[in-house]
Design a protein around this motif. Sequence first.
Motif, PDB file in Angstrom:
ATOM      1  N   ARG A  56     -22.216  19.192  10.491  1.00 36.38           N
ATOM      2  CA  ARG A  56     -21.328  18.866   9.362  1.00 36.38           C
ATOM      3  C   ARG A  56     -20.304  19.960   9.067  1.00 36.38           C
ATOM      4  NH1 ARG A  56     -26.223  18.088   5.231  1.00 36.38           N
ATOM      5  NH2 ARG A  56     -27.620  17.070   6.695  1.00 36.38           N
ATOM      6  N   GLU A  57     -20.381  21.083   9.778  1.00 34.03           N
ATOM      7  CA  GLU A  57     -19.614  22.273   9.399  1.00 34.03           C
ATOM      8  C   GLU A  57     -18.405  22.555  10.292  1.00 34.03           C
ATOM      9  OE1 GLU A  57     -20.379  23.869   6.517  1.00 34.03           O
ATOM     10  OE2 GLU A  57     -22.011  22.433   6.252  1.00 34.03           O
ATOM     11  N   SER A  58     -18.053  21.675  11.196  1.00 35.62           N
ATOM     12  CA  SER A  58     -16.886  21.869  12.083  1.00 35.62           C
ATOM     13  C   SER A  58     -16.920  23.230  12.785  1.00 35.62           C
ATOM     14  CB  SER A  58     -15.576  21.729  11.310  1.00 35.62           C
ATOM     15  OG  SER A  58     -15.487  20.447  10.726  1.00 35.62           O
ATOM     16  N   ILE A  59     -18.005  23.484  13.479  1.00 36.68           N
ATOM     17  CA  ILE A  59     -18.209  24.762  14.155  1.00 36.68           C
ATOM     18  C   ILE A  59     -17.264  24.894  15.348  1.00 36.68           C
ATOM     19  CG2 ILE A  59     -19.904  26.190  15.407  1.00 36.68           C
ATOM     20  CD1 ILE A  59     -20.423  25.830  12.307  1.00 36.68           C
ATOM     21  N   ASP A  60     -16.647  26.072  15.483  1.00 37.82           N
ATOM     22  CA  ASP A  60     -15.730  26.354  16.588  1.00 37.82           C
ATOM     23  C   ASP A  60     -16.400  27.085  17.748  1.00 37.82           C
ATOM     24  OD1 ASP A  60     -13.125  25.420  15.469  1.00 37.82           O
ATOM     25  OD2 ASP A  60     -13.610  26.895  13.918  1.00 37.82           O
ATOM     26  N   ASP A  61     -17.358  27.942  17.453  1.00 37.26           N
ATOM     27  CA  ASP A  61     -17.999  28.744  18.492  1.00 37.26           C
ATOM     28  C   ASP A  61     -19.390  29.173  18.040  1.00 37.26           C
ATOM     29  OD1 ASP A  61     -17.247  29.476  21.122  1.00 37.26           O
ATOM     30  OD2 ASP A  61     -15.457  30.466  20.346  1.00 37.26           O
ATOM     31  N   VAL A  62     -20.226  29.497  19.037  1.00 42.95           N
ATOM     32  CA  VAL A  62     -21.601  29.906  18.758  1.00 42.95           C
ATOM     33  C   VAL A  62     -21.876  31.229  19.469  1.00 42.95           C
ATOM     34  CG1 VAL A  62     -24.048  29.309  18.964  1.00 42.95           C
ATOM     35  CG2 VAL A  62     -22.350  27.505  18.532  1.00 42.95           C
ATOM     36  N   TYR A  63     -22.354  32.196  18.707  1.00 43.55           N
ATOM     37  CA  TYR A  63     -22.769  33.506  19.199  1.00 43.55           C
ATOM     38  C   TYR A  63     -24.277  33.621  18.970  1.00 43.55           C
ATOM     39  CZ  TYR A  63     -17.844  34.896  19.070  1.00 43.55           C
ATOM     40  OH  TYR A  63     -16.488  34.994  19.282  1.00 43.55           O
ATOM     41  N   ALA A  64     -24.929  34.498  19.734  1.00 37.88           N
ATOM     42  CA  ALA A  64     -26.365  34.703  19.511  1.00 37.88           C
ATOM     43  C   ALA A  64     -26.819  36.046  20.053  1.00 37.88           C
ATOM     44  CB  ALA A  64     -27.182  33.589  20.151  1.00 37.88           C
ATOM     45  N   SER A  65     -27.899  36.499  19.483  1.00 33.55           N
ATOM     46  CA  SER A  65     -28.676  37.614  20.011  1.00 33.55           C
ATOM     47  C   SER A  65     -29.133  37.234  21.420  1.00 33.55           C
ATOM     48  CB  SER A  65     -29.896  37.789  19.094  1.00 33.55           C
ATOM     49  OG  SER A  65     -30.992  38.349  19.759  1.00 33.55           O
ATOM     50  N   PRO A  66     -29.420  38.206  22.269  1.00 33.19           N
ATOM     51  CA  PRO A  66     -29.931  37.881  23.602  1.00 33.19           C
ATOM     52  C   PRO A  66     -31.389  37.403  23.599  1.00 33.19           C
ATOM     53  CG  PRO A  66     -29.827  40.264  23.313  1.00 33.19           C
ATOM     54  CD  PRO A  66     -29.184  39.646  22.096  1.00 33.19           C
ATOM     55  N   TYR A  67     -32.059  37.463  22.467  1.00 35.03           N
ATOM     56  CA  TYR A  67     -33.466  37.071  22.404  1.00 35.03           C
ATOM     57  C   TYR A  67     -33.589  35.548  22.475  1.00 35.03           C
ATOM     58  CZ  TYR A  67     -34.659  41.840  20.868  1.00 35.03           C
ATOM     59  OH  TYR A  67     -34.841  43.190  20.766  1.00 35.03           O
ATOM     60  N   LYS A  68     -34.534  35.086  23.273  1.00 28.97           N
ATOM     61  CA  LYS A  68     -34.702  33.648  23.547  1.00 28.97           C
ATOM     62  C   LYS A  68     -34.841  32.820  22.276  1.00 28.97           C
ATOM     63  CE  LYS A  68     -37.208  30.540  26.587  1.00 28.97           C
ATOM     64  NZ  LYS A  68     -38.140  30.465  27.710  1.00 28.97           N
ATOM     65  N   ARG A  69     -35.609  33.291  21.313  1.00 28.12           N
ATOM     66  CA  ARG A  69     -35.838  32.507  20.096  1.00 28.12           C
ATOM     67  C   ARG A  69     -34.556  32.302  19.286  1.00 28.12           C
ATOM     68  NH1 ARG A  69     -38.159  37.526  19.704  1.00 28.12           N
ATOM     69  NH2 ARG A  69     -37.843  38.754  17.816  1.00 28.12           N
ATOM     70  N   ALA A  70     -33.673  33.296  19.292  1.00 27.08           N
ATOM     71  CA  ALA A  70     -32.387  33.158  18.592  1.00 27.08           C
ATOM     72  C   ALA A  70     -31.488  32.163  19.321  1.00 27.08           C
ATOM     73  CB  ALA A  70     -31.706  34.515  18.466  1.00 27.08           C
ATOM     74  N   ILE A  71     -31.457  32.263  20.644  1.00 29.98           N
ATOM     75  CA  ILE A  71     -30.654  31.346  21.455  1.00 29.98           C
ATOM     76  C   ILE A  71     -31.157  29.917  21.295  1.00 29.98           C
ATOM     77  CG2 ILE A  71     -30.086  30.697  23.838  1.00 29.98           C
ATOM     78  CD1 ILE A  71     -30.010  33.769  24.447  1.00 29.98           C
ATOM     79  N   GLU A  72     -32.476  29.728  21.404  1.00 29.15           N
ATOM     80  CA  GLU A  72     -33.043  28.376  21.298  1.00 29.15           C
ATOM     81  C   GLU A  72     -32.771  27.750  19.934  1.00 29.15           C
ATOM     82  OE1 GLU A  72     -36.727  28.504  24.503  1.00 29.15           O
ATOM     83  OE2 GLU A  72     -37.154  29.031  22.414  1.00 29.15           O
TER      84      GLU A  72
END
Length: 187
Positions: free
Chosen positions: A41-57
């Motif tokens: 619902r938030e019109s996301i443009d890009d996604v960043y994450a920590s390299p840790y699997k749980r954050a990515i998942e």
Amino acid sequence: MLTNLYLVRHAHSVYSPDEIGRPLSERGFMDAKTVTELLKRESIDDVYASPYKRAIETVEGTAKYIGKEIKVVEAFKERTLAGKPVEDFTAAITKVWQDEDFAWQGGESNKTAQKRATDSLLQVLDRNKGKNLVIGTHGNIMVLMMNYFDSRYEFDFWKRLEMPDIYKLSFREKKLMEVERIWKVSD
């Protein structure tokens, strides 16, 4: 023009000593689907994450929904509390929040961890003016980033976070204008 950062604390994970590879639990995967639905619902443009699997998942459903690859940023990983497991986690984490310069052997002080993460956060803000960005991260480092902009976000706030949790931070340039919690735990 506002830039909105959606800081996402990862969902529940299966505990293991492997900090980097620790996956989400069954409950965590269910909650990650809810994170995706909320962020649709938030019109996301890009996604960043920590390299840790749980954050990515936790945020990969959002990245798939918008058709983009997750941009992994090493600096968004959780703070290193100590070089080896601590006997009393509560006492150890309390001590680093009481003294921002204190670090356990092999660990990061609040000041050091905050600088690491906010340096990268400020770069992301610079490169993405007027966009809506998701950052998949971890509870302690998330609150340290928030604390950099507003001291109300501190140890007691961290203790109240859910797993997962989502906070929308709205910026004008590098000035924090508003914070809104968008994760609501369902009953």
